[in-house]
Structures are given as structure tokens and as C-alpha cells.
Design an enzyme around this catalytic site. Structure first.
Site, PDB file in Angstrom:
ATOM      1  N   ARG A  86      11.919  -5.591   4.848  1.00 39.15           N
ATOM      2  CA  ARG A  86      11.572  -3.989   4.616  1.00 39.15           C
ATOM      3  C   ARG A  86      12.576  -3.179   5.267  1.00 39.15           C
ATOM      4  NH1 ARG A  86       5.863  -2.004   5.332  1.00 39.15           N
ATOM      5  NH2 ARG A  86       5.853  -3.236   7.251  1.00 39.15           N
ATOM      6  N   ARG A 146      11.267  -1.532  10.952  1.00 40.82           N
ATOM      7  CA  ARG A 146      10.167  -1.447  12.298  1.00 40.82           C
ATOM      8  C   ARG A 146      10.209  -2.490  13.060  1.00 40.82           C
ATOM      9  NH1 ARG A 146       4.962  -0.251   8.328  1.00 40.82           N
ATOM     10  NH2 ARG A 146       4.146  -1.652   9.908  1.00 40.82           N
ATOM     11  N   LYS A 148       0.910  -1.154  -0.098  1.00 38.55           N
ATOM     12  CA  LYS A 148       0.100   0.059   0.095  1.00 38.55           C
ATOM     13  C   LYS A 148       0.857   1.271   0.074  1.00 38.55           C
ATOM     14  CE  LYS A 148      -1.839  -1.176   3.907  1.00 38.55           C
ATOM     15  NZ  LYS A 148      -1.080  -2.304   4.390  1.00 38.55           N
ATOM     16  N   ARG A 154      -0.746  -9.215  13.240  1.00 40.81           N
ATOM     17  CA  ARG A 154      -1.214  -8.374  12.296  1.00 40.81           C
ATOM     18  C   ARG A 154      -2.217  -8.990  11.341  1.00 40.81           C
ATOM     19  NH1 ARG A 154       4.404  -5.785  10.708  1.00 40.81           N
ATOM     20  NH2 ARG A 154       3.213  -4.600   9.299  1.00 40.81           N
ATOM     21  N   ARG A 214      -9.758   0.745   8.734  1.00 39.29           N
ATOM     22  CA  ARG A 214      -9.378  -0.623   9.075  1.00 39.29           C
ATOM     23  C   ARG A 214     -10.406  -1.332   9.808  1.00 39.29           C
ATOM     24  NH1 ARG A 214      -3.301   0.169   8.930  1.00 39.29           N
ATOM     25  NH2 ARG A 214      -2.335  -1.831   9.203  1.00 39.29           N
TER      26      ARG A 214
END
Ligand code: AP5
Length: 221
Positions: free
Chosen positions: A132, A166, A18, A177, A93
Site C-alpha cells: 500500500r 505507513r 475499508k 494489528r 473497534r
């Protein structure tokens, strides 16, 4: 109604791409990206009351309570950026967040252009978040395998030298998650399908292919 300001939602599980795609649309079409995750991480870093409250939930991979997020979006909606086209990344969400957004937009005589659902398999998501990292100076996102640095230790975009991973990008937190996505966020898919504004793209392809598909479904040139 102001069609030039019609907002877009990018919807998808954690790591679906996203943020990657929102930034590309932002660069190409001058829309503003609003990532609730980025706003919350900035609040955590600044040590604000919002950040302190949100941190416990984020570290655990759980959703931050609706009232807090809705207040955050209400505040953002007062800003000048909210008057031109914007891309929502990571919001809404939950169904109550989607309903609150509808009410906020209606109050401002705005209407959603589309909700783009990015479909990616759970196994690929874990691989994506595990690799990431982000440039601390300009926020450009990278991946160890899928989008490496062109020059070791240097950001392709701003030539910065500091990067961050992160704390919630680990396999254990990712399980929570993903559970939160399937249990709390997926119900907004039928909510938008019923409004006739849900578009779906295959998020499993390479970044350029996904970008092209998003532009196609949104009728962007
Ligand atoms: P948030 O920051 O929104 O995280 P998320 O939804 O888990 O999504 P991500 O940012 O992890 O992934 P992304 O889809 O943007 O993927 P990206 O483009 O980076 O939220 C974090 C936390 O904040 C939540 O857990 C919650 O606690 C809280 N929160 C935020 N909003 C909330 C809300 N509305 N309500 C309640 N709580 C909220 O891509 C991932 C990686 O893959 C990158 O390395 C990228 O380079 C790579 N990649 C991207 N596309 C591709 C591709 N096509 N092929 C290969 N690799 C790719």
C-alpha cells in the site's frame, strides 16, 4: 429520527479495504468518510498532544485507548458533516467504543443504518498492506500490484508526485494489528448481530466486485 442521516460502519481487519470502499461510497453518494486512523495520522503529523499520545500505540500496532478515541469522535460529532450521512471507517473497534457510539447517536436522534463486515483472510491482508502507498496531496490510496499508478510517479487523481507508505504497514506490526483485531474488535460483530444490523460481504474479491456487493447489501442503486 432522520433517515437521510443514518450512518454506516465499515468493519474489517487491517487492510480489508475499508478506506478504499469508504472513499468510493463517499464519491458516489456524497456521504462523509470518517476514518479514525486518518484523523490520528494527521494529529501525529501536526505534532498535537493527541498525536503524541497516539503515536506510541499506532507504531506498535496496538489500539489507542478508548477514552481518547471516544473524545475524538465526540468532537467530530459536533461538526456539520455529522448531520448528514457518514461512513465510519476504523471506528468502533472495541465493545466500549460501540456502546459509546450508540449513546452519542441516540443523543442526536440518529440510528445506524448498517454495519458492513468485510471478510478477508489474514494472509491476503498482509499482502495488501505490504504493497500500500498513498498520495500525500489528495489521499488517494494505491497498491503496488492491485492498484498501481497509471503513469509512473504521478497520482491518477490529482497528478501529485509525492507518496507515502505507513510505518505500521510491515509484517511485524501487522501481526500485532491482527491480534488486536481478533481479540478486541471481533467481539463487536455479535454486538451488532444482536441488534439485527450486521451485514457481511466477501472482501476477497477485486475492488469493483466488493464495491458492487456493498451497494447490494445496503440497497444502494
Ligand atoms: P487504521 O488507519 O484504521 O488502519 P486499519 O484498520 O489497520 O486499516 P487500514 O487502513 O490498514 O486498512 P483498510 O481496511 O482501510 O484497507 P485499504 O482500503 O487501505 O488504524 C491505524 C491505527 O490507528 C491502529 O492500528 C490503531 O493504533 C489506531 N486506531 C485507529 N482507529 C482506532 C480506534 N477506533 N480505536 C483504537 N485505535 C485506533 O486497503 C489496503 C490495501 O489493499 C490498499 O493498498 C488497497 O489499494 C488494497 N486493496 C483494497 N481493496 C482491495 C481488494 N479488494 N483487492 C486487492 N487489493 C485491495
Amino acid at each position: 429520527m432522520n433517515p437521510a442521516a443514518e450512518p454506516i460502519i465499515l468493519l474489517g481487519p487491517p487492510g480489508a479495504g475499508k478506506g478504499t470502499q469508504a472513499r468510493r461510497l463517499e464519491e458516489q453518494y456524497g456521504m462523509t468518510q470518517l476514518s479514525t486512523g486518518d484523523v490520528l495520522r494527521a494529529a501525529v503529523k501536526a505534532g498535537t498532544a493527541l498525536g503524541r499520545e497516539a503515536k506510541t500505540y499506532m507504531d506498535a500496532g496496538k489500539l489507542v485507548p478508548d477514552d481518547l478515541i471516544i473524545r475524538l469522535i465526540e468532537e467530530w460529532m459536533q461538526k456539520p458533516e455529522a448531520k448528514k450521512g457518514f461512513i465510519l471507517d476504523g471506528f468502533p473497534r472495541t465493545v466500549p467504543q460501540a456502546q459509546a457510539l450508540d449513546a452519542m447517536l441516540q443523543k442526536r436522534d440518529l440510528k445506524l443504518k448498517a454495519v458492513v463486515e468485510m471478510k478477508v483472510d489474514d494472509a491476503a491482508l498482509v499482502e495488501r498492506v505490504s504493497g500500500r502507498f498513498t498520495c500525500t496531496k489528495c489521499g488517494e490510496g494505491y497498491h503496488d500490484s492491485f492498484k498501481p499508478l497509471e503513469k509512473a510517479g504521478e497520482c491518477n487523481k490529482c497528478h501529485g508526485h509525492e507518496f507515502i507508505r505507513r510505518p505500521d504497514d510491515n509484517a511485524e506490526t501487522m501481526t500485532t494489528r491482527l491480534q488486536a483485531y481478533h481479540a478486541q474488535t471481533a467481539p463487536i460483530i455479535p454486538y451488532y448481530r444482536n441488534q439485527g444490523i450486521l451485514l457481511q460481504v466477501d472482501g476477497m474479491g477485486e475492488m469493483d466486485a466488493v464495491h458492487a456487493e456493498i451497494k447490494k447489501v445496503l440497497n444502494l442503486i
